[in-house]
Design a protein around this motif. Structure first.
Motif: not given
Length: 404
Positions: A99-100, A103, A118, A127, A131, A167
């Protein structure tokens, strides 16, 4: 009990609405006058004999070397975005481990859409907070179009660094604070007020359609260091004259665009709200006019300082090189793309080093910060502050490794 005025007269619902509408119209007119600051200053500089030649040359260069390429880039972006919008929605990343990164990828896409997705998903419990930090860290806003159009290699490198930084930062935040840090209860109105209203200036769009191809030819001639006047057998100064006129039209078009008096600062520094479902080229034109206006402001300021004050920003920033990354990060904290476009314009002109541009790109959230604050203000503010730390680390890391 009926609301009363200061004179004690009773006001009915219709009168209250009329009063509110009158106040809104007044605020819009006041803001419109502020938006005319840019074209008024440019016209004044053109009218003055001592600055006429310099101003026309600068805004013409901005039109052909920035505006035309930005429109081409934005046209491709809006065309692809409009095509994808008609396709079945792609499911968001469901695995927490991805997810991160997903995003951060959404943040790299210009505009506020990725941040809204997000943050909304975070509020709904899908999330993580990391994220949110990742998407705001990776977001650069409309300044990305300007950098890609002018220095595509630098732009792609910068976006890659921003996504990577976002990230890593997002994963660190989740590890330190947990996925549910600052989680709030879902709000029923969390996605309203962000359907952009159509505000296409048809005349400007039609004009761009007519001049885009010949303007692109001239821009490419400039890019290959070929004098377009000589190549096209035109009298000297012809191309510069029309470039200056078209740039001025674009600035006036942006100033005349319908405003949203609910947030005057946002309307001054952010791109125009619009609905891009019907006419992708009109949306590209509106965004180009906005980017070109702020780029012209930076170009003209830089040229005037150099010619009339003897103050060279490039030399000053070189003398205080260790301060420039911090300055870039600090400006990045300002909401909206306008200030960030000025920073990018200064980088394009060689006034500031890449470390300052890098810090600004990671620190700034572009226009995405406005809907983020409206959806979840505490989350947006905390996420912005968290993104400032990696911005300083990466900017000064690059500075000491390559520029010190």
């Amino acid at each position: 009990m009926w609301p009363t005025t200061m004179q004690g007269k009773v006001m009915n619902t219709g009168q209250i609405e009329q009063t509110a509408n009158a106040k809104l119209i007044l605020k819009e007119k006041i803001l419109l006058r502020w938006r005319y600051f840019f074209p008024v200053v440019i016209v004044a500089l053109i009218m003055a004999p001592t600055t006429r030649s310099l101003t026309f040359s600068v805004i013409s260069d901005a039109f052909f070397q920035v505006g035309v390429f930005v429109l081409a880039t934005l046209s491709l972006y809006h065309l692809v975005a409009g095509y994808l919008a008609k396709k079945p929605s792609i499911p968001l990343a469901k695995q927490p481990i991805t997810q991160v990164g997903f995003a951060a990828f959404l943040g790299a896409i210009p505009g506020c859409g990725g941040a809204i997705i997000v943050i909304t998903q975070f509020i709904q419990g899908k999330f993580s907070f990391g994220s949110v930090v990742a998407v705001l860290t990776a977001t650069m806003g409309d300044a990305a179009f300007l950098l890609i159009a002018s220095k595509p290699v630098d732009g792609l490198v910068l976006i890659a660094i921003s996504v990577t930084t976002g990230t890593i930062t997002g994963y660190v935040i989740d590890l330190c604070f947990g996925r549910d840090y600052l989680r709030v209860e879902p709000q029923s109105n969390s996605q309203q007020h962000y359907a952009c209203s159509s505000n296409t200036v048809e005349a400007a769009t039609y004009l761009w359609k007519i001049i885009l191809i010949p303007a692109m030819v001239i821009s490419l001639l400039y890019a290959f260091q070929i004098d377009p006047n000589e190549f096209l057998a035109l009298p000297e100064g012809t191309v510069e004259f029309f470039g200056g006129i078209f740039a001025l039209i674009a600035i006036i078009t942006w100033a005349k665009a319908k405003t949203n008096a609910k947030n005057q600062y946002q309307e001054f520094v952010a791109e125009q709200q619009k609905n891009c479902d019907s006419n992708w080229f009109s949306c590209a034109v509106q965004d180009t006019n906005f980017v070109l206006t702020w780029a012209v402001a930076a170009f003209v300021m830089f040229a005037l300082l150099n010619q009339f004050s003897g103050f060279d920003l490039a030399i000053w920033f070189h003398q205080y090189a260790s301060f420039t990354p911090f300055a870039g990060v600090l400006i990045g904290l300002l909401p909206g793309c306008g200030p960030q476009i000025i920073v990018t314009s200064l980088y394009i002109q060689g006034a500031i080093p890449f470390s300052a541009q890098l810090g600004n790109a990671i620190s700034n959230d572009g226009d995405a910060l406005f809907p983020a604050i409206a959806l979840a203000p505490k989350i947006a503010i905390y996420a912005t502050l968290f993104s400032t730390i990696p911005a300083l680390i990466v900017a000064y890391g690059y500075f000491f490794l390559f520029e010190f």
